[in-house]
Write an enzyme that holds these catalytic residues in place. Structure first.
Site, mmCIF file in Angstrom:
data_model
loop_
_atom_site.group_PDB
_atom_site.id
_atom_site.type_symbol
_atom_site.label_atom_id
_atom_site.label_comp_id
_atom_site.label_asym_id
_atom_site.label_seq_id
_atom_site.Cartn_x
_atom_site.Cartn_y
_atom_site.Cartn_z
ATOM 1 N N ASN A 131 -3.614 8.580 5.053
ATOM 2 C CA ASN A 131 -2.350 7.904 5.373
ATOM 3 C C ASN A 131 -2.094 7.723 6.868
ATOM 4 O O ASN A 131 -1.470 6.742 7.275
ATOM 5 C CB ASN A 131 -1.181 8.709 4.789
ATOM 6 C CG ASN A 131 -1.122 8.599 3.271
ATOM 7 O OD1 ASN A 131 -1.596 7.605 2.709
ATOM 8 N ND2 ASN A 131 -0.545 9.591 2.623
ATOM 9 N N ARG B 240 0.832 -1.215 0.000
ATOM 10 C CA ARG B 240 0.000 0.000 0.000
ATOM 11 C C ARG B 240 0.869 1.269 0.000
ATOM 12 O O ARG B 240 0.525 2.266 -0.637
ATOM 13 C CB ARG B 240 -0.911 -0.023 1.235
ATOM 14 C CG ARG B 240 -1.858 1.160 1.302
ATOM 15 C CD ARG B 240 -2.934 0.937 2.362
ATOM 16 N NE ARG B 240 -3.902 2.025 2.382
ATOM 17 C CZ ARG B 240 -4.097 2.805 3.436
ATOM 18 N NH1 ARG B 240 -3.404 2.629 4.548
ATOM 19 N NH2 ARG B 240 -5.004 3.767 3.385
ATOM 20 N N HIS C 80 -6.356 -5.886 -2.052
ATOM 21 C CA HIS C 80 -7.140 -5.955 -0.815
ATOM 22 C C HIS C 80 -7.383 -7.394 -0.366
ATOM 23 O O HIS C 80 -8.142 -7.634 0.555
ATOM 24 C CB HIS C 80 -8.465 -5.204 -0.979
ATOM 25 C CG HIS C 80 -8.286 -3.714 -1.018
ATOM 26 N ND1 HIS C 80 -9.298 -2.823 -1.222
ATOM 27 C CD2 HIS C 80 -7.169 -2.949 -0.873
ATOM 28 C CE1 HIS C 80 -8.832 -1.584 -1.202
ATOM 29 N NE2 HIS C 80 -7.534 -1.628 -1.006
ATOM 30 N N HIS D 277 0.489 4.363 -2.495
ATOM 31 C CA HIS D 277 0.250 5.747 -2.047
ATOM 32 C C HIS D 277 1.409 6.671 -2.431
ATOM 33 O O HIS D 277 1.213 7.878 -2.556
ATOM 34 C CB HIS D 277 -0.011 5.781 -0.539
ATOM 35 C CG HIS D 277 -1.405 5.368 -0.188
ATOM 36 N ND1 HIS D 277 -2.110 5.848 0.892
ATOM 37 C CD2 HIS D 277 -2.264 4.515 -0.815
ATOM 38 C CE1 HIS D 277 -3.324 5.311 0.916
ATOM 39 N NE2 HIS D 277 -3.419 4.483 -0.094
HETATM 40 C C1 HEM Z 1 -9.151 1.418 -5.844
HETATM 41 C C2 HEM Z 1 -9.031 2.335 -4.922
HETATM 42 C C3 HEM Z 1 -8.569 2.032 -3.522
HETATM 43 C C4 HEM Z 1 -9.142 2.468 -2.384
HETATM 44 C C5 HEM Z 1 -10.357 3.382 -2.270
HETATM 45 C C6 HEM Z 1 -8.405 1.911 -1.286
HETATM 46 C C7 HEM Z 1 -8.667 2.139 0.046
HETATM 47 C C8 HEM Z 1 -8.059 1.462 1.089
HETATM 48 C C9 HEM Z 1 -8.401 1.644 2.472
HETATM 49 C C10 HEM Z 1 -9.445 2.611 3.015
HETATM 50 C C11 HEM Z 1 -7.647 0.774 3.190
HETATM 51 C C12 HEM Z 1 -7.692 0.536 4.694
HETATM 52 C C13 HEM Z 1 -6.855 1.557 5.424
HETATM 53 C C14 HEM Z 1 -7.091 1.445 6.899
HETATM 54 O O1 HEM Z 1 -8.126 1.953 7.340
HETATM 55 O O2 HEM Z 1 -6.270 0.840 7.612
HETATM 56 C C15 HEM Z 1 -6.807 0.064 2.268
HETATM 57 C C16 HEM Z 1 -5.905 -0.909 2.622
HETATM 58 C C17 HEM Z 1 -5.035 -1.495 1.738
HETATM 59 N N1 HEM Z 1 -4.915 -1.199 0.404
HETATM 60 FE FE1 HEM Z 1 -6.183 -0.069 -0.702
HETATM 61 N N2 HEM Z 1 -7.393 1.138 -1.784
HETATM 62 C C18 HEM Z 1 -7.448 1.194 -3.154
HETATM 63 C C19 HEM Z 1 -6.575 0.600 -4.025
HETATM 64 C C20 HEM Z 1 -5.448 -0.087 -3.649
HETATM 65 C C21 HEM Z 1 -4.363 -0.447 -4.519
HETATM 66 C C22 HEM Z 1 -4.272 -0.056 -5.982
HETATM 67 C C23 HEM Z 1 -3.462 -1.141 -3.765
HETATM 68 C C24 HEM Z 1 -2.132 -1.728 -4.161
HETATM 69 C C25 HEM Z 1 -1.797 -2.067 -5.358
HETATM 70 C C26 HEM Z 1 -3.999 -1.223 -2.436
HETATM 71 C C27 HEM Z 1 -3.423 -1.919 -1.401
HETATM 72 C C28 HEM Z 1 -3.922 -1.961 -0.122
HETATM 73 C C29 HEM Z 1 -3.377 -2.826 0.911
HETATM 74 C C30 HEM Z 1 -2.307 -3.888 0.731
HETATM 75 C C31 HEM Z 1 -4.072 -2.513 2.087
HETATM 76 C C32 HEM Z 1 -3.834 -3.117 3.485
HETATM 77 C C33 HEM Z 1 -2.787 -2.250 4.178
HETATM 78 C C34 HEM Z 1 -2.337 -2.746 5.529
HETATM 79 O O3 HEM Z 1 -2.689 -3.846 5.939
HETATM 80 O O4 HEM Z 1 -1.574 -2.011 6.168
HETATM 81 N N3 HEM Z 1 -5.170 -0.550 -2.381
HETATM 82 N N4 HEM Z 1 -7.071 0.505 0.991
#
Ligand code: HEM
Length: 347
Positions: free
Chosen positions: A88, A56, A188, A60
């Site tokens: 973030n 992530r 995700h 970002h």
């Molecule tokens: C399509 C639009 C996307 C939205 C709206 C979005 C939104 C989010 C949100 C809200 C979280 C949770 C954050 C939290 O509250 O802890 C999250 C987690 C995550 N996102 Fe996305 N995301 C998107 C696309 C992506 C993309 C493109 C990737 C990577 C290629 C990605 C990888 C991840 C990962 C791996 C997590 C887990 C992070 C952790 O465990 O620390 N996301 N995302």
């Protein structure tokens, strides 16, 4: 007029990732990718969740001012940096892993490898650790940016409340396709979310329904037990896994979850609201292999967004702090020969 338009059509368009090269450090610092891999593996042993955090973090970084390591820069007394913007902070994680990798890299070969490249390598290594050795070659040669602002993060990062049209718009502005968006959302399948990213679906959703009717009732019940309505206020650190079935494995279960109304965010659910996007979801439900092949390609593409190369930017010495003016100048003149090469190697 006609000939003017013809000439315009012939002008080269800068391709996404232009200026990056697989094996960029093969002469100047052949062991760099091993050192980064070791730092990621050590962190992963202590906390396997860090892999999701690093994937992530790279995303970002790339969506805000391009993949230039700007997400790693700390705020100062007169600037609130990207990392302290609401999307973030406090949810991004993995900064210490990049610090550890950078320390090892600088000790072995100073002032050569950008923080942006270290982050791109670390994301790939995280994918290998969670994706059953799924791997790819990372085109490198990124330089580090010198600007990081909260406002840029707010303007460019997609919100979990987004509609399908908003998500597609957000990705196409970065020269990624709607399919890339569906493919990359599959990330995700690993990691966690804080409650405030999805409680909009659980409480006071609309006048007609307290809970989003498109979420599975059983799943909503479970999420409510983890995240009570006051959780954002009283338990801001509570998190839940995003993929119920295989939370630590990079696989196609995210799509299977979506198809069964187990998507966590409004933005996840949105992938089912448009026929073209849904067709991709259905394709990936059927084949883990197909998704994985596309995922690594889209990761490489994402890693090429608006990169700084050649003599642009700098090689930051500490990933959290931009170099002082003089150090930056000095670094510009000590660049390796390979930094000037161009061409985006196919993998
Ligand atoms: C399509 C639009 C996307 C939205 C709206 C979005 C939104 C989010 C949100 C809200 C979280 C949770 C954050 C939290 O509250 O802890 C999250 C987690 C995550 N996102 Fe996305 N995301 C998107 C696309 C992506 C993309 C493109 C990737 C990577 C290629 C990605 C990888 C991840 C990962 C791996 C997590 C887990 C992070 C952790 O465990 O620390 N996301 N995302």
């Amino acid at each position: 007029m006609k000939s003017f338009i013809f000439i315009l059509a012939l002008l080269p368009v800068t391709a996404i990732g232009a200026g990056l090269k697989v094996g960029f450090y093969s002469k100047s610092f052949p062991s760099v990718e091993t050192l980064v891999q070791q730092a990621v593996a050590t962190a992963f042993k202590n906390n396997s969740g860090i892999a999701a955090g690093l994937i992530r973090l790279h995303f970002h970084d790339c969506f805000v001012r391009g993949c230039d390591g700007s997400v790693l820069i700390d705020s100062t007394s007169n600037n609130t940096a990207e990392k302290d913007a609401a999307p973030n902070n406090p949810s991004l994680r993995g900064f210490e892993v990049i610090d550890a990798a950078k320390k090892a890299v600088e000790a072995a070969c100073a002032r050569t490898v950008s923080c942006a490249d270290i982050l791109a390598f670390a994301a790939r290594d995280s994918i290998a650790l969670t994706g059953n050795n799924l791997t790819y070659k990372v085109p490198a040669g990124r330089r580090d940016g010198r600007v990081s602002t909260k406002q840029d993060a707010l303007n460019n990062l997609p919100s979990p409340l987004s509609t399908a049209a908003e998500l597609v718009g957000n990705f196409t502005r970065k020269n990624l396709t709607a399919e890339d968006m569906v493919v990359l959302s599959g990330a995700h399948t690993v990691g966690r979310s804080h409650c405030n990213s999805f409680t909009n679906r659980l409480y006071k959703f609309s006048n007609a329904s307290d809970v989003d009717p498109t979420i599975s009732p059983g799943y909503a019940f479970l999420l409510k037990s983890i995240c009570p309505s006051n959780s954002s206020q009283f338990f801001p650190n509570t998190t839940t896994a995003m993929d119920l079935m295989t939370p630590g494995a990079l696989d196609n279960r995210y799509y299977l979850g979506l198809a069964n109304n187990l998507g966590l965010f409004t933005s996840d659910q949105a992938l089912l609201t448009n026929a073209t996007l849904k067709a991709s979801v259905d394709e990936f439900v059927k084949s883990d292999n197909k998704w994985k092949k596309k995922f690594v390609k889209s990761m490489v593409k994402m890693g090429g967004i608006d990169v700084l190369t050649g003599t642009q930017g700098e090689i930051r010495l500490n990933c959290r702090v931009i170099n002082s003016g003089s150090a930056a100048l000095e670094l510009t003149t000590t660049m390796t020969g390979s930094a000037a090469s161009s061409g985006f190697d196919e993998i």
